[in-house]
Structure formats: structure tokens, C-alpha cells
Design an enzyme around this catalytic site. Structure first.
Site, short mmCIF file in Angstrom:
data_model
loop_
_atom_site.label_atom_id
_atom_site.label_comp_id
_atom_site.label_asym_id
_atom_site.label_seq_id
_atom_site.Cartn_x
_atom_site.Cartn_y
_atom_site.Cartn_z
N ASN A 9 72.52 13.37 8.11
CA ASN A 9 72.20 12.15 8.86
C ASN A 9 71.42 12.57 10.11
O ASN A 9 72.01 13.08 11.06
CB ASN A 9 73.52 11.44 9.23
CG ASN A 9 73.29 10.23 10.11
OD1 ASN A 9 72.16 9.78 10.29
ND2 ASN A 9 74.38 9.71 10.67
N LYS A 11 70.00 10.76 12.26
CA LYS A 11 70.11 9.78 13.37
C LYS A 11 68.72 9.51 13.96
O LYS A 11 67.74 9.48 13.23
CB LYS A 11 71.12 10.29 14.41
CG LYS A 11 72.44 10.67 13.74
CD LYS A 11 73.55 10.96 14.69
CE LYS A 11 74.80 11.33 13.90
NZ LYS A 11 75.98 11.53 14.73
N HIS A 104 78.51 3.28 10.10
CA HIS A 104 78.64 4.48 10.93
C HIS A 104 79.22 4.09 12.29
O HIS A 104 78.92 3.03 12.82
CB HIS A 104 77.25 5.14 11.11
CG HIS A 104 77.36 6.50 11.71
ND1 HIS A 104 77.55 6.69 13.05
CD2 HIS A 104 77.36 7.73 11.14
CE1 HIS A 104 77.64 8.00 13.30
NE2 HIS A 104 77.54 8.64 12.15
N GLU A 106 78.56 4.95 15.20
CA GLU A 106 77.58 4.64 16.25
C GLU A 106 77.08 3.21 16.11
O GLU A 106 76.81 2.53 17.10
CB GLU A 106 76.43 5.67 16.20
CG GLU A 106 76.87 7.01 16.77
CD GLU A 106 76.17 8.22 16.16
OE1 GLU A 106 75.10 8.08 15.55
OE2 GLU A 106 76.74 9.33 16.30
N GLU A 189 85.00 9.85 9.01
CA GLU A 189 84.43 10.45 10.20
C GLU A 189 85.25 10.04 11.42
O GLU A 189 85.02 8.97 12.01
CB GLU A 189 82.99 9.96 10.40
CG GLU A 189 82.07 10.30 9.26
CD GLU A 189 80.62 10.38 9.73
OE1 GLU A 189 80.03 11.46 9.57
OE2 GLU A 189 80.10 9.39 10.26
N GLY A 195 79.71 14.51 16.92
CA GLY A 195 78.82 14.97 17.98
C GLY A 195 79.54 15.61 19.16
O GLY A 195 78.95 15.84 20.20
N SER A 235 81.14 16.95 13.49
CA SER A 235 80.99 18.34 13.93
C SER A 235 81.22 19.35 12.80
O SER A 235 81.79 20.43 13.02
CB SER A 235 81.93 18.64 15.12
OG SER A 235 81.60 17.80 16.20
#
Ligand code: PGA
Length: 274
Positions: A9, A11, A104, A106, A189, A195, A235
Site C-alpha cells: 500500500n 498510500k 483502511h 487512515e 491492522e 506507521g 509496521s
């Protein structure tokens, strides 16, 4: 056997030129691996790349020529119409996209996507013959409050329990869905791992993945729960992928940061060779 998948991904990273270069580097390294595996029984995982929107059209053919799959990072919850800036699932299908990442964290955090919006997007994707990578995961506060299983259950129930097994299997005979593979992949996730450089331990991942499979089994039965690929994300990198991917219920990974460097991404892919 369940499908192993490693998905990158990207991003909101890479210009068009940088992205095309990264793709070339990735698949050149993948090709070298393939040559090494040629006379063995071993197989690379399915490789999925989710570049930014500007690259989807040009990258699709290239990735598919290398037998990889291409994913969009998002799609609209609406079919078409006056939604400035949005991209519909049918538009993605028209440029041969294979998967869409939906839900996701985010998107949930920065764009206020609720489970209900995620559910609508999943609907749009499936009715356009796109496969879905549906992301679920708890925040640090939720885990510290001991609510991680509750949150995950709620996300699963609200995001796709309204679907039926034939739809998930792509078996509906109304012309809109093809038969064949499962149309849904899950990505666990934990938000606190995305991240942050702080991955879930292999035990934490396995515990949650097994739990997710049991929730799926309760609703859709054993065939689907045993066949659905559940990826770990957060991560994940060349140092920790081996241990995480070796867990019984972990079927590969959704990789953010480490997918931006060809060498790192391919190292992660190698840890999912079976
Ligand atoms: P990360 O991102 O690997 O950079 O933690 C994973 C993801 O957000 O899918």
C-alpha cells in the site's frame, strides 16, 4: 490451501515516474526470485500493488503482465453522479483494477469513514466484480481497555455481515459477479501498529487472526472461514515478516512503509514463499 498474499500500500507517495520506476525494480527482483524457485515446489505469494490513483491506469497492465494484481486504495460509496473528486468502483473496473482496499484506518480517521460507509463501498466494489481488501483494527486506547475483540467483532458485523455466502464466493448468478475465488480478503491492522514502527507480536497477530476466522465461521460457515485470506498489517518489514507470516492464521501482509523500497518489499514477499 488458503492463498498467501503480500500487498504493498503506497498510500500518498511517489510521482508517476517514481512509481513506474519502483514497479520495474520490484518485478525485476521478483523475477530473480522466480528463477530461483523454478525447480522447486515452492511458490511466491500473490503480489498486490496499491499505487496512488494517478498510476492505476498505466500500472495495471504492467503489473498484470508480471502476474501481479493491482489494487486501488479507495473507491466511492456511490455508483455515479455529482460527487466531485470521487472515483467509482465501475471506473476502477473499466481500467482493469483487481482489488480495492476498503476501510483502511487512515480513511476511517481522517475522512470519517464509518463501518456503514465501508459497507456501502464493499457493496459497490463487489457489484462491479472487484475483489475487496477490507481493513479492520483496534486503536491503542481500545486495546488498553481490553476491548479489541469487541471492536473487531463490531467492525466485521457492520462492514459485511449483511452479505451472503454466495456473494462472498462470487457465485451469484445475476450476471454481476463471476464465480470462482472468494471476493474478500481481510487485513487485520491494529491502528497502533500502522506507521509507528511498533508491530503487533506474532502471538498477538495469531490470536486476533484466529479470532477473526472464528467470527467469520460463525456467520458464513467453515468453508469460507478456512479459505479467506487474513493479512497482517502494521509496521511489517523484512525483519519481522518471517515470524508473523509463520503463524497458522496469518496469510501474508498489507505493507505500507516497507513497500516503498523495492528491496525491502521483495524481502517481505520472500517471507511468504510457501
Ligand atoms: P505500515 O502501513 O506498514 O507503514 O505500518 C501498513 C498499512 O497502513 O497498510
Amino acid at each position: 490451501m488458503r492463498k498467501k498474499i503480500v500487498a504493498g500500500n503506497w498510500k500518498m507517495n511517489k510521482s508517476h515516474q517514481e512509481g513506474m520506476e519502483l514497479l520495474m525494480q520490484v518485478f525485476k527482483l521478483v523475477e530473480e526470485e522466480e528463477i530461483l524457485l523454478e525447480d522447486t515446489e515452492k511458490k511466491l505469494p500473490e503480489i498486490v500493488i496499491a499505487p496512488p490513483l494517478i498510476l492505476l491506469s498505466d500500472a495495471a497492465g504492467l503489473i498484470q503482465a508480471w502476474e501481479g494484481k493491482i489494487a486501488a486504495q479507495n473507491c466511492s460509496s456511490e455508483k455515479d453522479g455529482a460527487f466531485t473528486g470521487e472515483i467509482s468502483a465501475s471506473m476502477l473496473k473499466s481500467i482493469n483494477v483487481d482489488y480495492v482496499i476498503i476501510g483502511h484506518s487512515e480513511r476511517r480517521n481522517y475522512f470519517n469513514e464509518t463501518n456503514q460507509i465501508v459497507a456501502k463501498k464493499i457493496d459497490r466494489a463487489l457489484e462491479n466484480n472487484l475483489s475487496v481488501i477490507c481493513c479492520i483494527g483496534e486503536t491503542l486506547a481500545e486495546r488498553e481497555a481490553g476491548k479489541e475483540f469487541q471492536i473487531i467483532t463490531k467492525q466485521i458485523e457492520e462492514c459485511f455481515f449483511y452479505l451472503d455466502a454466495p456473494t462472498l464466493k462470487g457465485e451469484k448468478d445475476d450476471g454481476s459477479l463471476q464465480g470462482g475465488e472468494l471476493r474478500m480478503v481481510l487485513a487485520y491492522e491494529p491502528v497502533w501498529a500502522i506507521g509507528t514502527g511498533k508491530n503487533a507480536t506474532a502471538e498477538q497477530a495469531q490470536e486476533m487472526h484466529r479470532y477473526i476466522r472464528s467470527v467469520i465461521s460463525g456467520k458464513f460457515g467453515k468453508e469460507i472461514s478456512e479459505n479467506i485470506s487474513i493479512l497482517y498489517g502494521g509496521s511489517c518489514n523484512p525483519q519481522n515478516a518471517k515470524l508473523i507470516f509463520s503463524q497458522t492464521d496469518v496469510d501474508g501482509g498489507l505493507i505500507g512503509g516497507a513497500s516503498l523500497l523495492a528491496k525491502d518489499f521483495v524481502e517481505v514477499i520472500k517471507e511468504a514463499i510457501l
